[in-house]
Scaffold this active site. Structure first.
Site, short mmCIF file in Angstrom:
data_model
loop_
_atom_site.label_atom_id
_atom_site.label_comp_id
_atom_site.label_asym_id
_atom_site.label_seq_id
_atom_site.Cartn_x
_atom_site.Cartn_y
_atom_site.Cartn_z
N MET A 1 0.84 -1.20 0.00
CA MET A 1 0.00 0.00 0.00
C MET A 1 0.88 1.25 0.00
SD MET A 1 -3.42 -0.93 2.06
CE MET A 1 -2.80 -0.73 3.71
N ALA B 1 4.04 4.01 0.91
CA ALA B 1 4.76 4.56 2.07
C ALA B 1 5.82 3.52 2.45
CB ALA B 1 3.83 4.89 3.23
N LEU B 2 6.64 3.23 1.46
CA LEU B 2 7.54 2.07 1.54
C LEU B 2 8.66 2.29 2.54
CD1 LEU B 2 7.81 1.30 -2.30
CD2 LEU B 2 6.24 0.30 -0.62
N HIS B 3 9.09 1.19 3.15
CA HIS B 3 10.20 1.20 4.09
C HIS B 3 11.01 -0.08 3.87
CE1 HIS B 3 7.66 -1.63 6.20
NE2 HIS B 3 6.69 -0.72 6.27
N HIS C 1 9.25 -3.47 3.27
CA HIS C 1 8.83 -3.73 1.88
C HIS C 1 10.04 -4.09 1.01
CE1 HIS C 1 5.67 -0.70 3.23
NE2 HIS C 1 4.92 -1.72 2.85
N GLY D 1 4.80 -10.21 4.21
CA GLY D 1 5.57 -10.08 5.45
C GLY D 1 4.87 -10.74 6.62
N GLU D 2 5.67 -11.39 7.46
CA GLU D 2 5.11 -11.99 8.69
C GLU D 2 4.72 -10.94 9.71
OE1 GLU D 2 7.93 -14.91 10.05
OE2 GLU D 2 6.88 -16.49 8.92
N ASP E 1 2.41 -9.02 9.24
CA ASP E 1 0.95 -9.23 9.22
C ASP E 1 0.72 -10.73 9.23
OD1 ASP E 1 -0.19 -6.36 8.49
OD2 ASP E 1 1.65 -6.67 7.37
N SER F 1 4.27 1.44 7.74
CA SER F 1 3.97 2.74 7.11
C SER F 1 3.30 3.66 8.12
CB SER F 1 3.05 2.54 5.91
OG SER F 1 3.62 1.60 5.04
P1 AMP Z 1 1.50 -2.87 3.49
O1 AMP Z 1 2.05 -1.85 2.54
O2 AMP Z 1 1.50 -2.43 4.92
O3 AMP Z 1 0.18 -3.43 3.02
O4 AMP Z 1 2.50 -4.08 3.44
C1 AMP Z 1 2.85 -4.71 2.24
C2 AMP Z 1 3.61 -5.96 2.55
O5 AMP Z 1 4.80 -5.62 3.29
C3 AMP Z 1 2.81 -6.92 3.43
O6 AMP Z 1 3.05 -8.24 2.99
C4 AMP Z 1 3.38 -6.68 4.80
O7 AMP Z 1 3.27 -7.78 5.67
C5 AMP Z 1 4.84 -6.41 4.46
N1 AMP Z 1 5.49 -5.67 5.56
C6 AMP Z 1 5.04 -4.53 6.15
N2 AMP Z 1 5.86 -4.19 7.16
C7 AMP Z 1 6.81 -5.15 7.24
C8 AMP Z 1 7.94 -5.37 8.10
N3 AMP Z 1 8.23 -4.56 9.08
N4 AMP Z 1 8.68 -6.47 7.87
C9 AMP Z 1 8.38 -7.33 6.86
N5 AMP Z 1 7.35 -7.18 6.02
C10 AMP Z 1 6.57 -6.11 6.20
#
Ligand code: AMP
Length: 280
Positions: A30, A32-34, A37, A147-148, A150, A186
Protein backbone atom coordinates in the site's frame (compact mmCIF):
# COMPACT_ATOMS: atom_id res chain seq x y z
CA UNK A 1 11.35 0.15 -13.85
CA UNK A 2 8.18 0.52 -15.89
CA UNK A 3 5.46 2.38 -14.02
CA UNK A 4 2.04 1.17 -15.17
CA UNK A 5 -1.34 2.46 -14.02
CA UNK A 6 -3.65 0.69 -16.45
CA UNK A 7 -4.81 -2.89 -16.17
CA UNK A 8 -4.76 -3.31 -19.98
CA UNK A 9 -1.10 -2.29 -20.15
CA UNK A 10 -0.23 -4.61 -17.27
CA UNK A 11 -2.02 -7.55 -18.93
CA UNK A 12 0.00 -6.98 -22.13
CA UNK A 13 3.28 -7.14 -20.18
CA UNK A 14 2.13 -10.20 -18.25
CA UNK A 15 1.19 -12.07 -21.43
CA UNK A 16 4.72 -11.53 -22.79
CA UNK A 17 6.21 -12.86 -19.55
CA UNK A 18 3.95 -15.91 -19.67
CA UNK A 19 4.92 -16.59 -23.28
CA UNK A 20 8.60 -16.42 -22.30
CA UNK A 21 7.96 -18.70 -19.29
CA UNK A 22 9.47 -16.22 -16.84
CA UNK A 23 9.27 -16.87 -13.13
CA UNK A 24 7.35 -13.82 -11.99
CA UNK A 25 7.47 -12.62 -8.39
CA UNK A 26 4.90 -10.25 -6.98
CA UNK A 27 5.06 -7.91 -3.96
CA UNK A 28 1.74 -6.18 -3.25
CA UNK A 29 1.95 -3.08 -1.02
CA UNK A 30 0.00 0.00 0.00
CA UNK A 31 3.04 2.26 -0.45
CA UNK A 32 4.76 4.56 2.07
CA UNK A 33 7.54 2.07 1.54
CA UNK A 34 10.20 1.20 4.09
CA UNK A 35 12.89 -1.44 4.53
CA UNK A 36 10.24 -4.06 5.40
CA UNK A 37 8.83 -3.73 1.88
CA UNK A 38 12.32 -3.58 0.38
CA UNK A 39 13.23 -6.86 2.10
CA UNK A 40 10.30 -8.56 0.33
CA UNK A 41 11.46 -7.12 -3.01
CA UNK A 42 15.04 -8.34 -2.40
CA UNK A 43 13.77 -11.80 -1.51
CA UNK A 44 11.68 -11.77 -4.70
CA UNK A 45 14.68 -10.67 -6.78
CA UNK A 46 16.69 -13.64 -5.51
CA UNK A 47 14.06 -16.24 -6.41
CA UNK A 48 12.41 -14.84 -9.55
CA UNK A 49 13.35 -13.64 -13.05
CA UNK A 50 10.96 -10.75 -12.92
CA UNK A 51 9.73 -8.57 -10.04
CA UNK A 52 6.38 -6.82 -10.07
CA UNK A 53 5.46 -4.49 -7.19
CA UNK A 54 2.07 -2.87 -6.70
CA UNK A 55 1.18 0.23 -4.71
CA UNK A 56 -2.51 0.66 -4.02
CA UNK A 57 -4.19 1.88 -0.85
CA UNK A 58 -7.12 -0.51 -0.86
CA UNK A 59 -10.27 1.13 0.58
CA UNK A 60 -12.18 -2.15 1.12
CA UNK A 61 -9.74 -3.38 3.76
CA UNK A 62 -10.12 -0.31 5.97
CA UNK A 63 -12.92 -0.76 8.46
CA UNK A 64 -12.28 2.78 9.74
CA UNK A 65 -12.81 5.50 7.06
CA UNK A 66 -10.60 7.88 9.02
CA UNK A 67 -7.74 5.38 8.98
CA UNK A 68 -8.10 5.17 5.17
CA UNK A 69 -8.14 8.95 4.86
CA UNK A 70 -5.01 9.51 6.94
CA UNK A 71 -3.05 6.51 5.52
CA UNK A 72 0.26 7.94 4.16
CA UNK A 73 0.47 8.39 0.37
CA UNK A 74 3.98 9.46 -0.72
CA UNK A 75 4.49 8.10 -4.23
CA UNK A 76 7.44 10.40 -5.09
CA UNK A 77 9.40 9.19 -2.07
CA UNK A 78 8.42 5.58 -2.85
CA UNK A 79 9.76 5.95 -6.41
CA UNK A 80 13.11 7.19 -5.06
CA UNK A 81 13.38 4.20 -2.70
CA UNK A 82 12.45 1.74 -5.46
CA UNK A 83 15.31 3.06 -7.64
CA UNK A 84 17.70 1.39 -5.20
CA UNK A 85 16.41 -2.14 -5.87
CA UNK A 86 15.47 -4.14 -8.97
CA UNK A 87 11.81 -3.68 -9.81
CA UNK A 88 10.74 -4.50 -13.36
CA UNK A 89 7.19 -3.24 -13.14
CA UNK A 90 5.55 -0.96 -10.60
CA UNK A 91 1.77 -1.19 -10.86
CA UNK A 92 0.01 1.88 -9.41
CA UNK A 93 -3.64 1.49 -10.39
CA UNK A 94 -6.35 4.02 -9.68
CA UNK A 95 -9.43 3.22 -7.65
CA UNK A 96 -11.48 2.94 -10.87
CA UNK A 97 -9.04 0.43 -12.37
CA UNK A 98 -9.29 -1.88 -9.35
CA UNK A 99 -12.97 -1.36 -8.58
CA UNK A 100 -14.73 -0.49 -11.87
CA UNK A 101 -17.91 -1.70 -10.24
CA UNK A 102 -18.95 -2.82 -6.77
CA UNK A 103 -17.48 -6.20 -5.92
CA UNK A 104 -19.79 -8.11 -3.56
CA UNK A 105 -17.81 -11.33 -3.43
CA UNK A 106 -17.37 -12.97 -0.06
CA UNK A 107 -14.73 -15.53 0.90
CA UNK A 108 -15.12 -18.45 3.27
CA UNK A 109 -12.11 -18.12 5.51
CA UNK A 110 -13.35 -20.59 8.11
CA UNK A 111 -12.17 -19.59 11.57
CA UNK A 112 -9.19 -17.59 10.29
CA UNK A 113 -11.01 -14.27 10.17
CA UNK A 114 -12.98 -14.75 13.38
CA UNK A 115 -10.05 -13.98 15.69
CA UNK A 116 -7.58 -11.16 16.36
CA UNK A 117 -7.48 -8.73 13.39
CA UNK A 118 -10.60 -10.34 11.95
CA UNK A 119 -12.54 -9.89 15.19
CA UNK A 120 -11.38 -6.31 15.79
CA UNK A 121 -11.50 -5.07 12.19
CA UNK A 122 -14.79 -6.37 10.74
CA UNK A 123 -14.59 -6.81 6.96
CA UNK A 124 -10.84 -6.23 6.90
CA UNK A 125 -9.87 -9.66 5.55
CA UNK A 126 -12.72 -9.68 3.05
CA UNK A 127 -11.19 -6.47 1.66
CA UNK A 128 -7.72 -8.03 1.67
CA UNK A 129 -9.04 -11.09 -0.21
CA UNK A 130 -10.89 -8.89 -2.72
CA UNK A 131 -7.80 -6.91 -3.65
CA UNK A 132 -5.34 -9.82 -3.55
CA UNK A 133 -7.61 -11.95 -5.77
CA UNK A 134 -7.93 -9.10 -8.28
CA UNK A 135 -4.17 -8.50 -8.25
CA UNK A 136 -3.31 -12.22 -8.52
CA UNK A 137 -5.65 -12.55 -11.51
CA UNK A 138 -4.02 -9.59 -13.24
CA UNK A 139 -0.36 -10.22 -12.36
CA UNK A 140 -0.56 -14.05 -12.50
CA UNK A 141 2.63 -14.40 -10.45
CA UNK A 142 4.57 -17.61 -9.90
CA UNK A 143 5.39 -16.52 -6.34
CA UNK A 144 3.99 -13.79 -4.10
CA UNK A 145 5.79 -12.31 -1.10
CA UNK A 146 4.10 -11.28 2.15
CA UNK A 147 5.57 -10.08 5.45
CA UNK A 148 5.11 -11.99 8.69
CA UNK A 149 4.57 -8.59 10.30
CA UNK A 150 0.95 -9.23 9.22
CA UNK A 151 1.01 -12.78 10.48
CA UNK A 152 -2.73 -13.44 10.25
CA UNK A 153 -2.78 -11.98 6.74
CA UNK A 154 -0.26 -14.59 5.58
CA UNK A 155 -2.51 -17.38 6.91
CA UNK A 156 -5.53 -15.80 5.20
CA UNK A 157 -3.72 -15.39 1.87
CA UNK A 158 -2.50 -19.01 1.95
CA UNK A 159 -6.10 -20.08 2.55
CA UNK A 160 -7.41 -17.82 -0.23
CA UNK A 161 -4.85 -19.24 -2.66
CA UNK A 162 -6.04 -22.78 -1.94
CA UNK A 163 -9.72 -21.75 -1.99
CA UNK A 164 -9.43 -20.06 -5.40
CA UNK A 165 -6.93 -22.58 -6.83
CA UNK A 166 -4.43 -19.85 -7.69
CA UNK A 167 -1.22 -21.41 -9.00
CA UNK A 168 0.80 -19.05 -6.81
CA UNK A 169 3.38 -19.98 -4.20
CA UNK A 170 3.00 -17.81 -1.10
CA UNK A 171 6.35 -16.89 0.44
CA UNK A 172 6.30 -15.47 3.99
CA UNK A 173 9.21 -13.15 4.86
CA UNK A 174 10.50 -12.22 8.34
CA UNK A 175 9.62 -9.00 10.19
CA UNK A 176 12.06 -6.14 9.67
CA UNK A 177 12.52 -3.90 12.72
CA UNK A 178 13.91 -0.46 13.47
CA UNK A 179 17.14 -0.42 15.54
CA UNK A 180 15.08 0.06 18.70
CA UNK A 181 12.99 -3.05 17.90
CA UNK A 182 9.81 -1.38 16.65
CA UNK A 183 8.41 -3.35 13.72
CA UNK A 184 8.65 -1.20 10.60
CA UNK A 185 5.27 0.04 9.42
CA UNK A 186 3.97 2.74 7.11
CA UNK A 187 1.88 3.88 10.07
CA UNK A 188 4.98 4.63 12.19
CA UNK A 189 5.32 7.97 10.41
CA UNK A 190 1.91 8.98 11.81
CA UNK A 191 3.11 8.60 15.42
CA UNK A 192 3.68 11.71 17.57
CA UNK A 193 7.16 12.12 19.05
CA UNK A 194 6.00 10.78 22.43
CA UNK A 195 4.23 7.78 20.93
CA UNK A 196 7.21 6.99 18.69
CA UNK A 197 9.53 7.11 21.70
CA UNK A 198 7.35 4.73 23.67
CA UNK A 199 6.30 2.33 20.87
CA UNK A 200 9.46 0.13 21.08
CA UNK A 201 8.08 -1.15 24.40
CA UNK A 202 5.75 -3.35 22.34
CA UNK A 203 8.56 -5.38 20.76
CA UNK A 204 10.67 -5.30 23.93
CA UNK A 205 7.77 -6.78 25.90
CA UNK A 206 7.16 -9.48 23.27
CA UNK A 207 10.82 -10.51 23.33
CA UNK A 208 10.83 -10.60 27.13
CA UNK A 209 7.61 -12.62 27.09
CA UNK A 210 9.37 -15.43 25.23
CA UNK A 211 11.79 -15.62 28.20
CA UNK A 212 8.95 -15.44 30.77
CA UNK A 213 7.17 -18.26 28.95
CA UNK A 214 9.90 -20.65 30.09
CA UNK A 215 8.67 -20.36 33.69
CA UNK A 216 5.12 -18.98 33.39
CA UNK A 217 1.81 -20.36 32.14
CA UNK A 218 0.18 -19.10 28.92
CA UNK A 219 -2.33 -17.03 30.92
CA UNK A 220 0.35 -15.55 33.19
CA UNK A 221 2.45 -14.62 30.18
CA UNK A 222 -0.53 -13.02 28.41
CA UNK A 223 -1.49 -11.05 31.53
CA UNK A 224 2.09 -9.89 32.01
CA UNK A 225 2.35 -8.62 28.42
CA UNK A 226 -0.93 -6.70 28.59
CA UNK A 227 -0.11 -5.22 32.01
CA UNK A 228 3.43 -4.21 31.05
CA UNK A 229 2.32 -2.37 27.91
CA UNK A 230 -0.79 -0.82 29.46
CA UNK A 231 1.33 0.53 32.32
CA UNK A 232 2.82 2.89 29.74
CA UNK A 233 0.57 5.97 29.46
CA UNK A 234 1.12 6.26 25.68
CA UNK A 235 0.10 2.70 24.80
CA UNK A 236 -3.15 0.74 25.02
CA UNK A 237 -3.36 -2.96 24.14
CA UNK A 238 -6.33 -3.94 21.96
CA UNK A 239 -5.58 -7.66 22.11
CA UNK A 240 -2.74 -10.05 22.77
CA UNK A 241 -3.24 -13.70 21.87
CA UNK A 242 -0.93 -16.68 21.82
CA UNK A 243 -2.10 -18.90 18.98
CA UNK A 244 -1.26 -21.97 16.95
CA UNK A 245 0.62 -20.68 13.87
CA UNK A 246 -1.54 -22.59 11.38
CA UNK A 247 -5.06 -22.61 12.80
CA UNK A 248 -4.65 -19.27 14.66
CA UNK A 249 -6.62 -20.81 17.50
CA UNK A 250 -5.69 -19.50 20.95
CA UNK A 251 -3.75 -21.98 23.07
CA UNK A 252 -4.20 -22.46 26.79
CA UNK A 253 -1.17 -24.68 27.43
CA UNK A 254 2.33 -24.41 26.02
CA UNK A 255 2.21 -28.04 24.89
CA UNK A 256 -1.07 -27.56 22.92
CA UNK A 257 1.07 -27.10 19.81
CA UNK A 258 4.72 -26.85 18.83
CA UNK A 259 4.25 -23.79 16.61
CA UNK A 260 3.18 -20.85 18.73
CA UNK A 261 2.88 -17.14 17.91
CA UNK A 262 2.07 -14.22 20.17
CA UNK A 263 0.13 -11.61 18.18
CA UNK A 264 -0.61 -8.13 19.45
CA UNK A 265 -2.43 -4.95 18.46
CA UNK A 266 -1.73 -1.76 20.35
CA UNK A 267 -3.04 1.78 20.07
CA UNK A 268 -0.33 4.40 20.31
CA UNK A 269 -2.59 7.43 20.49
CA UNK A 270 -4.89 7.01 17.50
CA UNK A 271 -2.36 4.96 15.51
CA UNK A 272 -2.94 1.23 15.62
CA UNK A 273 0.22 -0.90 15.54
CA UNK A 274 0.54 -4.67 15.23
CA UNK A 275 3.44 -6.99 15.93
CA UNK A 276 4.05 -10.66 16.67
CA UNK A 277 6.68 -13.05 17.92
CA UNK A 278 7.34 -16.75 17.77
CA UNK A 279 7.31 -18.70 21.05
CA UNK A 280 9.45 -21.83 21.23
P1 AMP B 1 1.50 -2.87 3.49
O1 AMP B 1 2.05 -1.85 2.54
O2 AMP B 1 1.50 -2.43 4.92
O3 AMP B 1 0.18 -3.43 3.02
O4 AMP B 1 2.50 -4.08 3.44
C1 AMP B 1 2.85 -4.71 2.24
C2 AMP B 1 3.61 -5.96 2.55
O5 AMP B 1 4.80 -5.62 3.29
C3 AMP B 1 2.81 -6.92 3.43
O6 AMP B 1 3.05 -8.24 2.99
C4 AMP B 1 3.38 -6.68 4.80
O7 AMP B 1 3.27 -7.78 5.67
C5 AMP B 1 4.84 -6.41 4.46
N1 AMP B 1 5.49 -5.67 5.56
C6 AMP B 1 5.04 -4.53 6.15
N2 AMP B 1 5.86 -4.19 7.16
C7 AMP B 1 6.81 -5.15 7.24
C8 AMP B 1 7.94 -5.37 8.10
N3 AMP B 1 8.23 -4.56 9.08
N4 AMP B 1 8.68 -6.47 7.87
C9 AMP B 1 8.38 -7.33 6.86
N5 AMP B 1 7.35 -7.18 6.02
C10 AMP B 1 6.57 -6.11 6.20
Amino acid sequence: MKVISYKSELLEEVSILKKNQKVTGFVPTMGALHQGHISLIKCCNKECDYTIVSIFVNPTQFNDPNDYKKYPRILDTDLELLKKVKVDILFTPTLEEMYPEQDNRDFDLGELDKVMEGAHRPGHFRGVCLIVSKLFEMVQPTKAYFGEKDFQQVAVIKHLTRLMNYPVEIIPCPIIRENDGLAMSSRNMLLTKDHRQNAPLIAKTLFEATEKSKTQSVQETKDWVVRTINDNPFLQVEYFEIVDETSLKAISNWDNTSNKRGCIAVFAGNVRLIDNIRFN
